[in-house]
Every structure is written in structure tokens, then in C-alpha cells.
Design an enzyme around this catalytic site. Structure first.
Site, mmCIF file in Angstrom:
data_model
loop_
_atom_site.group_PDB
_atom_site.id
_atom_site.type_symbol
_atom_site.label_atom_id
_atom_site.label_comp_id
_atom_site.label_asym_id
_atom_site.label_seq_id
_atom_site.Cartn_x
_atom_site.Cartn_y
_atom_site.Cartn_z
ATOM 1 N N LYS A 192 -0.701 8.908 4.744
ATOM 2 C CA LYS A 192 -1.703 9.697 4.200
ATOM 3 C C LYS A 192 -1.603 11.095 4.995
ATOM 4 C CE LYS A 192 -1.427 6.788 1.146
ATOM 5 N NZ LYS A 192 -2.677 5.920 0.287
HETATM 6 C C1 PLP Z 1 -2.393 4.649 -0.241
HETATM 7 C C2 PLP Z 1 -3.193 4.826 -1.447
HETATM 8 C C3 PLP Z 1 -4.237 3.530 -1.966
HETATM 9 C C4 PLP Z 1 -4.788 2.824 -0.958
HETATM 10 O O1 PLP Z 1 -5.484 3.433 0.223
HETATM 11 P P1 PLP Z 1 -5.600 2.667 1.354
HETATM 12 O O2 PLP Z 1 -6.281 3.318 2.764
HETATM 13 O O3 PLP Z 1 -3.808 2.185 2.091
HETATM 14 O O4 PLP Z 1 -6.467 1.752 0.765
HETATM 15 C C5 PLP Z 1 -5.035 4.592 -3.102
HETATM 16 N N1 PLP Z 1 -4.465 4.832 -3.787
HETATM 17 C C6 PLP Z 1 -3.630 6.108 -3.666
HETATM 18 C C7 PLP Z 1 -3.101 6.406 -4.887
HETATM 19 C C8 PLP Z 1 -2.998 5.515 -2.484
HETATM 20 O O5 PLP Z 1 -1.635 6.481 -1.900
#
Ligand code: PLP
Length: 387
Positions: A192
Site C-alpha cells: 500500500k
Molecule cells: C491489501 C488489502 C486488504 C488487506 O490488507 P492487510 O493489511 O494486508 O490485511 C484488504 N482490502 C483491500 C482492498 C486490499 O487491497
């Protein structure tokens, strides 16, 4: 003397994403370690306050990752067995899984081809009398058109959770995603933008939800361990309801606070790189790069390109061409309903999701990326297209 010679003209690899962090994060993490307090404590609290302020939400509650945050959000809203939760299939699978964690059934809605997000119309098409919540994803950082969605769902008593895993720094109607959300959940995974290694943040404008979220993420305890330590209280805590261990550590929060300070610079750079990709790709016929909708501005967490139906080679073959050039784009955003993990759910046809997931790819885009790196990415498209 022996010399080891590297093969000449090997260009450095171009990954899809590289986190932007430096000595400041390392120092902050070391300070947390040296303080002797590494579990959830004062740094988590400070990170929460700074995050809430940045997003413009009343409250922020740190959690171990976005997946546990989504689980917690649905639990807080009282979603459970027998309930349906509408989610996009066009999302990381954690979105759909979070409905399962509370015993509810995920129901897939299709998405808008321009943004990759669910819309009021695509949600309305799959509502039933059992729909209790909708998870609206700001996919890849593209803001979803939330106003018509709340207008549709609020009068029907259907809860909205905004999955803002990818959307820190994205704006919708001129304010940050999260500012007007009932409940939003962010991710700090390195793929992210702001990262703490693993980590997440639940924001809400309903203070009673934040109070209960703080308790639930820490085993349902009446007083947090950090609070007890700070006040030197010897009164035993009570366990008010069955909770979870969804805590973030102070080491992660220390890193997160530094990262948050970089957010504006990171988003500005990502938008600049996305604009340059758009210019460079414009002369190539048929390629469609995702772009800002009328109601907001993306942080371009995932800068994806949709190939035209008559593209000379298949998407997967194109990915191989990139790999041969030392470049690692990613396949397009996944479609959860096509995965074995969802085979037990009613089979549905989602034409837009299926086309986007099959024929798109996510371009490398990271803060430290240079113009020369971008030119190499575009050169592969040119070569394949004979331009
Ligand atoms: C990455 C992601 C998640 C999960 O995030 P984590 O912090 O890895 O648990 C959930 N929803 C979306 C849309 C994502 O891109």
C-alpha cells in the site's frame, strides 16, 4: 587477483512497488525498542491521534492489519450468521473473507469499468431482505462514489464499511477518504502506501464504535494494559465481552508516525508519475489507464491499464515480456468469485469484473521511480505494439 564481472548492460530490476522509508523510520523503531515498551502503548495512541487528524475522522483505532480491521468493523456493526454482506469481487480476497469471519455470507456486486469500484446501481442489483452491510472498496486508491451509495443504503438501515486499504491520501468530494465515513479501514502493508510492515487503522465518526473497537481489539478488557501501566493501577481488569487480539505494536506505530509525515510527498509524487504515464501511453491506441473520476482524486496506489480486446498478445504473455525486460508489473486486481476459496458461494457472472481482471495489469509505480524507469516500462508496450 580475481575479479568477478557482472554481466554487462544488466539494468536494475523495476518492481511494482517499493516502500519509501529511510533512517528516520529506523531511528524511530530503535527508540521504541530502547524505551522498553514495544507492545501497544503511547506510540500507538499518538499514531491514532495523528492519523485521525490527517484523515479528518473523529476517531482512529489501530489494529494488526486491514483484514482484522474489516473483521472488527463487521463485528462492531453486529453483522453475523444469516446476514448478507455485499462486496466487490474485484478486490483483494480479504474483503470477501471478512464477511465470512463473522459468519455472514459475502454477495458479490459488479463494478464500474472506469474506476473498478462498486456503484449504487451495482449494489442495488444484488440487495435482498437479508443484506445487512456493504463493504465499499476504494479500489487501488480510486475513490468510490460514496454519496449515492449512502443515500441508497442509510434509509434501508444497511451499514456501510469503507475498505480504504489502498486509499490513504485519496480524496472524495474534496476531503480525505475516511473523513465522512461511518467506518473506514486502512492498510499499512508495504504494497500500500504508508507502511508499518503489517498494520491497519479503523477510523469512525461514531465515538461509541471507537470505544468498543478499542476494547474488542484487546480481548474485551475494561482497561488496556498500557493504561494500567501508565496509572500504576492495581485494580484487576475485567473482560467485558469476548474480544480479539488485533493489537498493533509500538514499534510499528513509531514507524507509522514517520511514514504519515511523508504521505503528502508520496501522494504528490505518485500523481506526478501517473500523469507522466498517461502522457507516454496516450499515443498507444486502445490502452486505457485508470483516471480520476469527477468526485475525487486518487493516490494511484494501483495504476492499472486495461488492454484493448485486439491487443497483439494476451495479458499473461505481456507479463512475461515485462519479466524478460527486468520489470515486474502485476496482473490486474483479482476477482475473488473466480478463486477456489469462493467455490462454495452461489456462482455468479460479473462481466465487468471478469474483463478487468483478465485484461488489465498494474504498472510499477513508486516514489523513487525515475523517468528512465518509466521509459523502460513504456518501451515494452511500444515494442509489443510495434510503435
Ligand atoms: C491489501 C488489502 C486488504 C488487506 O490488507 P492487510 O493489511 O494486508 O490485511 C484488504 N482490502 C483491500 C482492498 C486490499 O487491497
Amino acid at each position: 587477483m580475481t575479479t568477478v564481472t557482472e554481466p554487462a548492460a544488466t539494468l536494475p530490476a523495476i518492481p511494482v512497488m517499493v516502500p519509501w522509508m529511510g533512517e528516520e523510520e529506523a531511528t524511530a523503531a530503535a527508540e521504541a525498542v530502547r524505551s522498553g515498551w514495544v507492545a501497544q502503548g503511547p506510540r500507538v495512541r499518538a499514531f491514532e491521534e495523528e492519523f485521525a487528524r490527517r484523515v479528518g475522522a473523529a476517531e482512529a483505532v489501530a489494529v494488526s492489519n486491514c483484514t482484522t480491521g474489516l473483521h472488527l468493523a463487521l463485528h462492531l456493526l453486529g453483522i453475523g450468521p444469516g446476514d448478507e454482506v455485499v462486496v466487490p469481487s474485484f478486490s483483494f480476497i480479504a474483503t470477501a473473507n471478512s464477511a465470512r469471519y463473522v459468519g455472514a455470507t459475502p454477495v458479490f456486486a459488479d463494478v464500474d469499468p472506469a474506476t473498478g469500484n462498486v456503484t449504487a446501481a451495482s449494489i442495488e442489483a444484488v440487495l435482498t431482505e437479508r443484506t445487512r452491510a456493504v463493504i465499499v472498496v476504494h479500489q487501488g486508491g480510486m475513490p468510490a462514489e460514496t454519496r449515492p451509495i449512502y443515500d441508497l443504503l442509510t434509509p434501508r438501515g444497511i451499514a456501510v464499511v469503507e475498505d480504504a486499504a489502498c486509499a490513504i491520501g485519496t480524496t472524495v468530494y474534496g476531503e480525505p477518504v475516511g473523513a465522512s465515513a461511518d467506518v473506514a479501514v486502512f492498510s499499512f502493508h508495504p504494497r500500500k502506501i504508508v507502511t508499518t510492515g503489517e498494520g491497519g487503522m479503523l477510523t469512525t465518526n461514531r465515538p461509541e464504535l471507537a470505544t468498543r473497537a478499542r476494547r474488542l481489539r484487546e480481548h474485551g478488557m475494561s482497561v488496556s494494559a498500557a493504561e494500567r501501566h501508565a496509572t500504576g493501577s492495581v485494580a484487576p481488569e475485567q473482560y467485558l465481552e469476548p474480544g480479539f487480539n488485533f493489537r498493533m505494536t509500538d514499534v510499528q506505530a513509531a514507524i507509522g508516525r514517520v511514514q504519515l509525515g511523508r504521505l503528502d510527498a508520496m501522494v504528490a509524487r505518485r500523481r506526478e508519475l501517473a500523469a507522466r504515464y498517461r502522457e507516454l501511453l496516450a499515443p498507444l491506441p486502445g490502452l486505457r489507464m485508470v483516471e480520476d473520476p469527477a468526485w475525487g482524486e486518487s493516490n494511484f496506489q494501483s495504476c492499472w491499464v486495461l488492454l484493448p480486446e485486439d491487443f497483439p498478445i494476451g495479458r499473461d504473455e505481456l507479463l512475461v515480456r515485462f519479466t524478460e525486460a527486468g520489470i515486474s508489473p502485476r496482473r490486474g486486481i483479482m476477482a475473488a468469485h473466480l478463486e477456489p476459496a469462493c467455490a462454495d458461494l452461489p456462482q455468479v457472472s460479473l462481466p465487468v469484473t471478469e474483463r478487468l481482471t483478465a485484461d488489465s495489469l498494474i504498472l510499477p509505480l513508486y516514489h523513487q521511480m525515475t523517468d528512465a524507469d518509466q521509459d523502460r516500462v513504456v518501451a515494452v508496450f511500444r515494442e509489443v505494439m510495434g510503435r
